[in-house]
Design a protein around this motif. Structure first.
Motif, PDB file in Angstrom:
ATOM      1  N   MET A  75       0.573  -1.347   0.073  1.00 52.70           N
ATOM      2  CA  MET A  75       0.270   0.064   0.242  1.00 52.70           C
ATOM      3  C   MET A  75       0.992   1.050  -0.474  1.00 52.70           C
ATOM      4  O   MET A  75       0.646   3.130  -0.072  1.00 52.70           O
ATOM      5  CB  MET A  75      -0.971  -0.415   1.170  1.00 52.70           C
ATOM      6  CG  MET A  75      -2.174   0.827   1.238  1.00 52.70           C
ATOM      7  SD  MET A  75      -3.009   0.985   0.446  1.00 52.70           S
ATOM      8  CE  MET A  75      -3.764   2.382   0.540  1.00 52.70           C
ATOM      9  N   VAL A  85       0.871   3.772  -3.233  1.00 50.02           N
ATOM     10  CA  VAL A  85      -0.736   4.502  -3.636  1.00 50.02           C
ATOM     11  C   VAL A  85      -1.284   5.413  -3.830  1.00 50.02           C
ATOM     12  O   VAL A  85      -1.182   6.393  -2.339  1.00 50.02           O
ATOM     13  CB  VAL A  85      -1.978   3.435  -3.689  1.00 50.02           C
ATOM     14  CG1 VAL A  85      -2.853   4.295  -4.168  1.00 50.02           C
ATOM     15  CG2 VAL A  85      -1.612   1.649  -3.393  1.00 50.02           C
ATOM     16  N   LEU A 109     -10.978   8.132  -5.344  1.00 50.37           N
ATOM     17  CA  LEU A 109     -12.219   6.670  -5.250  1.00 50.37           C
ATOM     18  C   LEU A 109     -13.068   6.692  -4.011  1.00 50.37           C
ATOM     19  O   LEU A 109     -13.886   6.431  -4.168  1.00 50.37           O
ATOM     20  CB  LEU A 109     -10.950   5.458  -5.353  1.00 50.37           C
ATOM     21  CG  LEU A 109     -11.681   4.186  -5.022  1.00 50.37           C
ATOM     22  CD1 LEU A 109     -11.601   3.499  -6.389  1.00 50.37           C
ATOM     23  CD2 LEU A 109     -10.866   3.179  -4.371  1.00 50.37           C
ATOM     24  N   LEU A 112     -16.701   6.453  -4.369  1.00 51.63           N
ATOM     25  CA  LEU A 112     -17.624   5.171  -3.856  1.00 51.63           C
ATOM     26  C   LEU A 112     -18.259   5.185  -2.187  1.00 51.63           C
ATOM     27  O   LEU A 112     -19.422   5.197  -2.355  1.00 51.63           O
ATOM     28  CB  LEU A 112     -16.089   5.219  -2.437  1.00 51.63           C
ATOM     29  CG  LEU A 112     -15.921   3.088  -2.695  1.00 51.63           C
ATOM     30  CD1 LEU A 112     -14.574   2.740  -1.514  1.00 51.63           C
ATOM     31  CD2 LEU A 112     -17.685   2.443  -2.058  1.00 51.63           C
ATOM     32  N   CYS A 144     -21.965   4.677  -2.504  1.00 57.47           N
ATOM     33  CA  CYS A 144     -23.042   4.127  -2.204  1.00 57.47           C
ATOM     34  C   CYS A 144     -24.236   5.099  -1.042  1.00 57.47           C
ATOM     35  O   CYS A 144     -25.547   4.381  -1.059  1.00 57.47           O
ATOM     36  CB  CYS A 144     -22.436   3.810  -0.476  1.00 57.47           C
ATOM     37  SG  CYS A 144     -21.384   2.649  -1.155  1.00 57.47           S
ATOM     38  N   PRO A 201     -17.429  -1.642  -3.482  1.00 57.59           N
ATOM     39  CA  PRO A 201     -15.515  -1.434  -3.324  1.00 57.59           C
ATOM     40  C   PRO A 201     -14.956  -2.849  -3.642  1.00 57.59           C
ATOM     41  O   PRO A 201     -15.926  -3.778  -2.870  1.00 57.59           O
ATOM     42  CB  PRO A 201     -15.549  -1.010  -2.408  1.00 57.59           C
ATOM     43  CG  PRO A 201     -16.542  -0.844  -1.880  1.00 57.59           C
ATOM     44  CD  PRO A 201     -17.768  -1.215  -2.275  1.00 57.59           C
ATOM     45  N   PHE A 204      -1.342  -4.982  -3.296  1.00 54.96           N
ATOM     46  CA  PHE A 204      -2.650  -4.220  -2.576  1.00 54.96           C
ATOM     47  C   PHE A 204      -3.118  -3.682  -3.589  1.00 54.96           C
ATOM     48  O   PHE A 204      -2.352  -2.489  -4.216  1.00 54.96           O
ATOM     49  CB  PHE A 204      -2.703  -3.561  -1.196  1.00 54.96           C
ATOM     50  CG  PHE A 204      -3.501  -3.045  -1.050  1.00 54.96           C
ATOM     51  CD1 PHE A 204      -3.903  -4.208  -0.336  1.00 54.96           C
ATOM     52  CD2 PHE A 204      -3.796  -1.251  -1.421  1.00 54.96           C
ATOM     53  CE1 PHE A 204      -5.171  -3.461  -0.016  1.00 54.96           C
ATOM     54  CE2 PHE A 204      -5.257  -1.652  -0.418  1.00 54.96           C
ATOM     55  CZ  PHE A 204      -5.705  -2.497  -0.120  1.00 54.96           C
ATOM     56  N   TYR A 219      -6.850  -1.894  -4.718  1.00 58.26           N
ATOM     57  CA  TYR A 219      -8.334  -1.544  -4.186  1.00 58.26           C
ATOM     58  C   TYR A 219      -9.086  -1.062  -5.321  1.00 58.26           C
ATOM     59  O   TYR A 219      -8.575  -0.152  -6.814  1.00 58.26           O
ATOM     60  CB  TYR A 219      -8.013  -0.958  -3.071  1.00 58.26           C
ATOM     61  CG  TYR A 219      -7.195   0.490  -3.609  1.00 58.26           C
ATOM     62  CD1 TYR A 219      -6.494   0.871  -3.420  1.00 58.26           C
ATOM     63  CD2 TYR A 219      -8.421   1.797  -4.142  1.00 58.26           C
ATOM     64  CE1 TYR A 219      -6.104   2.447  -4.357  1.00 58.26           C
ATOM     65  CE2 TYR A 219      -8.185   2.852  -4.652  1.00 58.26           C
ATOM     66  CZ  TYR A 219      -6.534   3.520  -4.807  1.00 58.26           C
ATOM     67  OH  TYR A 219      -6.135   4.301  -4.790  1.00 58.26           O
ATOM     68  N   GLY A 220     -10.537  -0.781  -5.624  1.00 61.43           N
ATOM     69  CA  GLY A 220     -11.338  -0.759  -6.609  1.00 61.43           C
ATOM     70  C   GLY A 220     -12.738   0.222  -6.240  1.00 61.43           C
ATOM     71  O   GLY A 220     -13.059  -0.760  -5.692  1.00 61.43           O
ATOM     72  N   LEU A 221     -14.065  -0.134  -7.543  1.00 60.64           N
ATOM     73  CA  LEU A 221     -14.627   0.313  -7.267  1.00 60.64           C
ATOM     74  C   LEU A 221     -15.348  -0.708  -8.471  1.00 60.64           C
ATOM     75  O   LEU A 221     -15.150  -0.609  -9.532  1.00 60.64           O
ATOM     76  CB  LEU A 221     -15.366   1.630  -7.858  1.00 60.64           C
ATOM     77  CG  LEU A 221     -16.710   1.940  -7.180  1.00 60.64           C
ATOM     78  CD1 LEU A 221     -16.631   2.026  -6.191  1.00 60.64           C
ATOM     79  CD2 LEU A 221     -16.762   3.440  -7.127  1.00 60.64           C
ATOM     80  N   TYR A 234     -13.095  -0.273 -12.669  1.00 59.03           N
ATOM     81  CA  TYR A 234     -11.635   0.670 -11.838  1.00 59.03           C
ATOM     82  C   TYR A 234     -10.495   0.085 -10.575  1.00 59.03           C
ATOM     83  O   TYR A 234     -11.465   0.007  -9.117  1.00 59.03           O
ATOM     84  CB  TYR A 234     -12.497   2.062 -11.675  1.00 59.03           C
ATOM     85  CG  TYR A 234     -10.661   3.124 -11.565  1.00 59.03           C
ATOM     86  CD1 TYR A 234     -10.471   3.682 -12.207  1.00 59.03           C
ATOM     87  CD2 TYR A 234     -10.425   3.417  -9.954  1.00 59.03           C
ATOM     88  CE1 TYR A 234      -9.134   4.805 -12.051  1.00 59.03           C
ATOM     89  CE2 TYR A 234      -9.574   3.830  -9.668  1.00 59.03           C
ATOM     90  CZ  TYR A 234      -8.757   4.895 -10.676  1.00 59.03           C
ATOM     91  OH  TYR A 234      -8.019   5.326  -9.692  1.00 59.03           O
ATOM     92  N   SER A 272      -3.292  -0.240  -8.401  1.00 61.76           N
ATOM     93  CA  SER A 272      -2.031  -0.979  -7.111  1.00 61.76           C
ATOM     94  C   SER A 272      -0.819  -0.072  -8.068  1.00 61.76           C
ATOM     95  O   SER A 272      -0.740   0.911  -8.451  1.00 61.76           O
ATOM     96  CB  SER A 272      -2.101  -2.004  -8.064  1.00 61.76           C
ATOM     97  OG  SER A 272      -1.605  -2.659  -6.682  1.00 61.76           O
TER      98      SER A 272
END
Lengths: 256, 214
Positions: free
Chosen positions: A1, A4, A12, A16, A20, B57, B71, B73-75, B91, B94
């Motif tokens: 991580m 990033v 993002l 998100l 939601c 997510p 790692f 992450y995304g959507l 999307y 990393s």
């Protein structure tokens, strides 16, 4: 991580959160609304455990039974009987039940008739633009059975340069009632070309484009269609010669 | 006098008859006045709450070829337009760590940190190949789908963009009518010429997430 990038992460997270919240508020809204009711008119209708044709029928609602129609997912409607039994009924079965005035609800699963009377169509295509891989997303609005206006965004990935295009086109289909329906298209747009940084040291450039093309739509099933398309582009560059490019694409589209 | 009275009575009777017969003549006309056309009853479209969209997510691991697994992450957002098929946009982000060569040689790194950012987006077409039910305890049955996806998109890595084909499979379990848990395995395939020659690279993703239907 560790590395990033922060901007990407923040955007993002924002996306998100919005998504939601959107989903939750849509649900909250849905729960406030009055539930639609219908009365079974046919001798019986099958209620399934889950929304799908393969799931077991665990209950039948009989003629005269009152059903609360809770919500719809794809071709299935979740219903609740007066006794509180909940299950899934196919939309075509619900279409023959009666509303409060005694009229059939007239719901139906999307079919070829809905295809010929569609208003919106969108899809994604992949293919070849000037011997490079290309990716196209488009949205079409059918304002007559024969004519539609389409907006497309595309990207292509070459060995020497990448490109992005935005195009607006008029599409004419001669035989909208055919399952295999040919069409002609004409349009214009802009193209941004980005030379690959590792190879050539030239600047990005933006040019206008004009195009003509032809293609074929094939109705597959439900809301799905196959689309094959050829387009001939003229990219009006600042150089002595305009670029002339052939694009061949194939893709899947849905209508609504 | 008598005859005058008779005449008056007769005249009155005649008038009455005339009135009656006149009304009788009118009657068929008044029937015809009714407009025989019946307007077709308009069927009002009934508002039905449709819940065909799914968004959420995900977190996971991306094994970038020649680099480390890192790692991710995304959507993801999907539109289920039939019980069998869906379109999905995804999307993800990393980062490529040191290549094996960089680790072994111990020399200067080949790429700057900013070049190692790996982001992708794409559109996939999905097929719920094996719909099913999962049984929890004695009384609960949850809907599940084993699905396959294929799609295309863009990968931004090493300061370059690559046309990327994605294939994969996944499992979606509906906890209730609108919350799902899912597990995805995908291969992001693209041609990369970062090391001089054009190599087809396979970059495997293992991810899990929660989605919401609305």
């Amino acid at each position: 991580m560790a590395g990033v990038n922060k901007r990407g992460y923040a955007s993002l997270c924002a996306a998100l959160l919005v998504a939601c919240l959107g989903a939750l508020s849509a649900r909250a809204l849905a729960e406030d609304e009055a539930v639609l009711q219908s009365t079974v008119a046919q001798p019986y209708i099958d209620m399934r455990t889950q929304p799908g044709r393969g799931y077991p029928v665990f209950h039948v609602a009989e003629r005269g039974d009152k059903l609360d129609l809770l919500f719809q997912r794809t071709d299935w409607i979740k219903v609740r009987t007066a006794k509180g039994i909940e299950g899934w009924v196919h939309v075509n079965d619900i279409g023959r039940t009666l509303d409060a005035r005694g009229d059939p609800l007239a719901f139906k699963s999307p079919d070829f008739d809905s295809y010929t009377s569609r208003t919106w169509e969108f899809g994604f295509m992949v293919g070849d633009y000037d011997s490079t891989d290309t990716l196209v997303a488009y949205l079409g609005w059918h304002f007559t059975p024969n004519l539609s206006l389409e907006l497309a965004a595309s990207e292509n990935y070459g060995d020497f340069s990448d490109g992005k295009m935005a195009t607006a086109s008029i599409v004419h289909q001669m035989f909208p009632q055919w399952r295999y329906s040919p069409f002609l298209t004409i349009g214009g747009g802009v193209r941004q070309t980005n030379p690959r940084s590792t190879l050539v040291a030239t600047e990005d450039r933006t040019d206008n484009t004009a195009n003509v093309g032809a293609g074929l739509r094939v109705y597959l099933t439900k809301r799905l269609l196959l689309r094959l398309q050829y387009k001939y582009y003229v990219v009006m560059t600042d150089r002595d010669d305009d670029e002339e490019v052939n694009e061949w694409t194939v893709g899947l589209s849905a209508f609504f | 006098m008598d005859s005058r009275l008779k005449r008056v009575l007769l005249a009155t009777a005649l008038c009455g008859l005339a009135a009656v017969s006149a009304r009788g003549d009118d009657e068929p006309e008044s029937w015809q006045v009714i407009d025989p056309e019946v307007k077709p009853r308009e069927i009002e479209p009934v508002a039905m709450d449709t819940e065909d969209f799914e968004v959420g997510p995900f977190l996971g691991i991306l094994a970038i070829q020649d680099f480390d697994a890192d790692f991710l992450y995304g959507l993801r957002a999907a539109w289920h337009f039939s019980e069998d098929f869906f379109f999905e946009a995804s999307y993800g982000a990393s980062q490529g760590d040191l290549t094996s060569y960089e680790k072994l040689s111990g020399g200067a790194p080949l790429f700057e940190d900013s070049e190692r950012d790996y982001t992708f987006y794409g559109i996939n077409f999905g097929w719920n190949a094996l719909p099913g039910e999962a049984f929890i305890l004695d009384s609960r049955a949850l809907k599940s789908d084993f699905f396959l996806i294929v799609g295309a998109g863009n990968t931004d890595f090493l300061d370059d963009n690559f046309f990327t084909v994605t294939v994969g499979a996944g499992y979606r379990l509906l906890i209730n009518d609108w919350i799902t848990w899912r597990l995805d395995v995908r291969d992001h395939i693209f041609d990369r010429d970062a090391f001089g020659e054009n190599d087809t690279t396979n970059n495997f993703e293992l991810s899990t997430g929660v989605t919401f239907f609305f």
